[in-house]
Scaffold this motif. Structure first.
Motif, short mmCIF file in Angstrom:
data_model
loop_
_atom_site.label_atom_id
_atom_site.label_comp_id
_atom_site.label_asym_id
_atom_site.label_seq_id
_atom_site.Cartn_x
_atom_site.Cartn_y
_atom_site.Cartn_z
N ARG A 206 0.83 -1.21 0.00
CA ARG A 206 0.00 0.00 0.00
C ARG A 206 0.87 1.26 0.00
O ARG A 206 0.64 2.19 -0.78
CB ARG A 206 -0.92 -0.01 1.22
CG ARG A 206 -1.74 1.27 1.39
CD ARG A 206 -2.51 1.24 2.69
NE ARG A 206 -3.24 2.47 2.90
CZ ARG A 206 -2.73 3.59 3.42
NH1 ARG A 206 -1.44 3.61 3.78
NH2 ARG A 206 -3.46 4.66 3.60
N ASN A 207 1.85 1.29 0.89
CA ASN A 207 2.71 2.47 0.96
C ASN A 207 3.59 2.61 -0.27
O ASN A 207 3.84 3.72 -0.75
CB ASN A 207 3.58 2.39 2.22
CG ASN A 207 2.77 2.51 3.49
OD1 ASN A 207 1.67 3.05 3.50
ND2 ASN A 207 3.30 2.01 4.60
N LEU A 208 4.07 1.48 -0.79
CA LEU A 208 4.93 1.52 -1.97
C LEU A 208 4.18 2.04 -3.19
O LEU A 208 4.68 2.90 -3.93
CB LEU A 208 5.49 0.13 -2.25
CG LEU A 208 6.34 -0.01 -3.52
CD1 LEU A 208 7.59 0.87 -3.43
CD2 LEU A 208 6.73 -1.48 -3.75
N THR A 209 2.98 1.52 -3.43
CA THR A 209 2.24 1.90 -4.63
C THR A 209 1.72 3.32 -4.57
O THR A 209 1.37 3.89 -5.61
CB THR A 209 1.06 0.93 -4.86
OG1 THR A 209 0.24 0.87 -3.67
CG2 THR A 209 1.56 -0.47 -5.17
N ARG A 210 1.68 3.92 -3.37
CA ARG A 210 1.26 5.31 -3.25
C ARG A 210 2.43 6.28 -3.23
O ARG A 210 2.22 7.49 -3.13
CB ARG A 210 0.42 5.49 -1.98
CG ARG A 210 -0.90 4.73 -2.01
CD ARG A 210 -1.77 5.09 -0.84
NE ARG A 210 -3.06 4.40 -0.91
CZ ARG A 210 -4.11 4.72 -0.16
NH1 ARG A 210 -4.03 5.72 0.70
NH2 ARG A 210 -5.24 4.05 -0.27
N SER A 211 3.63 5.75 -3.33
CA SER A 211 4.81 6.60 -3.29
C SER A 211 5.26 6.94 -4.71
O SER A 211 4.66 6.52 -5.70
CB SER A 211 5.94 5.86 -2.55
OG SER A 211 6.35 4.72 -3.30
N ARG A 212 6.34 7.70 -4.82
CA ARG A 212 6.90 8.03 -6.13
C ARG A 212 7.34 6.78 -6.87
O ARG A 212 7.19 6.68 -8.09
CB ARG A 212 8.08 8.99 -5.95
CG ARG A 212 7.69 10.36 -5.42
CD ARG A 212 8.93 11.21 -5.16
NE ARG A 212 9.70 11.42 -6.37
CZ ARG A 212 9.51 12.43 -7.21
NH1 ARG A 212 8.56 13.33 -6.96
NH2 ARG A 212 10.26 12.57 -8.28
N ALA A 213 7.89 5.82 -6.12
CA ALA A 213 8.30 4.56 -6.75
C ALA A 213 7.10 3.83 -7.32
O ALA A 213 7.18 3.22 -8.40
CB ALA A 213 9.03 3.68 -5.73
N GLY A 214 5.98 3.88 -6.60
CA GLY A 214 4.78 3.23 -7.10
C GLY A 214 4.27 3.87 -8.38
O GLY A 214 3.82 3.19 -9.32
N ARG A 360 -8.59 10.40 -3.86
CA ARG A 360 -7.21 10.06 -4.09
C ARG A 360 -7.08 8.80 -4.94
O ARG A 360 -6.25 8.73 -5.84
CB ARG A 360 -6.51 9.84 -2.74
CG ARG A 360 -5.08 9.44 -2.87
CD ARG A 360 -4.40 9.49 -1.53
NE ARG A 360 -5.21 8.82 -0.52
CZ ARG A 360 -4.98 8.93 0.78
NH1 ARG A 360 -4.02 9.70 1.22
NH2 ARG A 360 -5.74 8.29 1.65
#
Length: 376
Positions: A206-214, A360
């Motif tokens: 969840r955190n990864l896909t909502r980050s710049r990397a995601g 969002r």
């Protein structure tokens, strides 16, 4: 207000004026909703733990498969790297735990970091061909890895047991003393370990896909040329995602070794395991957070359901028909359909800004098709 405006206000259906309910992020209502979800998850897990041992074992299998499918989801769902060989990561994680416990007397839980690290390295190596090829060609490379894994296991017979398999004694898999659980309660201990691991994996994704990397992952999936032109380092992205995907699936394999206690290269880590993972991913919903959980439920429970309705080969045919119907009616997966229905009722707006704006989740999915609605 004109007569026409009055007529529209009076004639509009009440439901259309009330739905969807917009909840501002960070508000009291949003916090209450989050707390309610946490309570629901806790109650579900407690209810599963209080079931009879056979049911607890089934639920543990669901949790482990959900972790494995989540790993595949990172590569195939979010980044568009089609993999048919994730059974190799699953098997490497399982055999790492098995060999370390049987041959070196390691504590089962202490083998998890080693299994995750080795699977990350293998995933990174397997991801290297993705720098040059993609689509079906990449799928063929991963297919070769999945097919080769059981043969490699057989070659190292001294460590892995070869074709005869590897058996982990129950006393080696006993719960830690601090838990107060006995060897006979090993299933309950592993249930809670698997549940905690799944929650951590879902939080990570969840955190990864909502980050710049995601965002870079999704851009790579949708259009590599545009992603590269926008500054995404495709080489780093692809190999890193493949490594992380392999590590998560390897975590599931390590837990699987503790769950079954007996490993066989021809029984649990063949190409059929990869097909199960892919089936669970697309039935549940690719590029969705809860799709792997729903897919794991389907992979574990549908065979039981079809075997109750029919026997022998008819059961297998019925299982296939059900899968075809699900994919035909819900091409975006069960989670995609459910997510779209929920967004028609409740939407979470950003915490900043004036007035309600596009939620969002929809803002993230509109330009890139990330989402629950379009799994590509």
């Amino acid at each position: 207000m004109t007569l026409l405006d009055q007529h529209d206000a009076v004639g509009a259906p009440p439901a259309s004026r009330r739905l969807p309910i917009v909840i501002r992020g960070g508000s009291g209502a949003h916090r209450a909703l989050q707390v309610a979800l946490v309570v629901v998850v806790a109650l579900v897990l407690l209810g599963g733990a209080s079931a009879e041992p056979f049911r607890v074992g089934q639920l543990t299998s669901v949790l482990i498969f959900a972790i494995a499918i989540s790993g595949l989801n990172l590569a195939t769902g979010y980044t568009g790297l089609l993999s048919i060989g994730h059974s190799a990561f699953f098997g490497l994680g399982a055999y790492t735990t098995g060999v370390l416990v049987v041959s070196y007397g390691a504590a089962p839980m202490s083998t998890i970091p080693v299994a995750v690290l080795l699977c990350f390295v293998l995933g990174f190596v397997v991801g290297l061909p993705a720098l040059r090829i993609r689509g079906l060609y990449l799928a063929m490379v991963t297919l070769a890895v999945g097919v080769a894994f059981p043969e490699v296991v057989k070659r190292f017979e001294d460590a892995t047991g070869g074709a005869a398999g590897l058996v982990i004694r129950s006393r080696h898999l006993a719960p830690p003393a601090w838990t107060g659980l006995t060897v006979g309660q090993r299933g309950l201990w592993l249930y809670w370990v698997s549940a905690a691991a799944l929650l951590l994996v879902l939080l990570l994704i969840r955190n990864l896909t909502r980050s710049r990397a995601g965002i870079a992952m999704i851009a790579t999936r949708d259009n590599e040329i545009a992603a590269a032109a926008s500054g995404v380092r495709l080489a780093t992205m692809k190999t890193g995602v493949f490594g992380l995907s392999g590590a998560v699936t390897g975590l599931a394999g390590s837990l699987f070794a503790m769950y079954v206690g007996a490993l066989s290269p021809d029984g649990s880590f063949t190409l059929l395991k990869s097909i199960e993972l892919i089936t669970g991913l697309f039935v549940g919903g690719a590029a969705t957070l809860l799709g792997p959980v729903i897919g794991a439920l389907a992979v574990v429970y549908l065979p039981y359901f079809t075997s109750d309705l029919a026997s022998g080969h008819v059961s297998g045919v019925l299982f296939g028909v059900i899968l075809i119907v699900i994919v035909f009616l819900m091409p975006e997966g069960v989670a995609g359909v459910a997510g779209r229905a929920v967004r028609r009722l409740v939407q979470i707006s950003p915490a900043t800004g004036d007035g309600p704006s596009q939620p969002r989740a929809e803002r993230a999915t509109s330009p890139t098709r990330e989402s629950e609605g379009d799994p590509r």
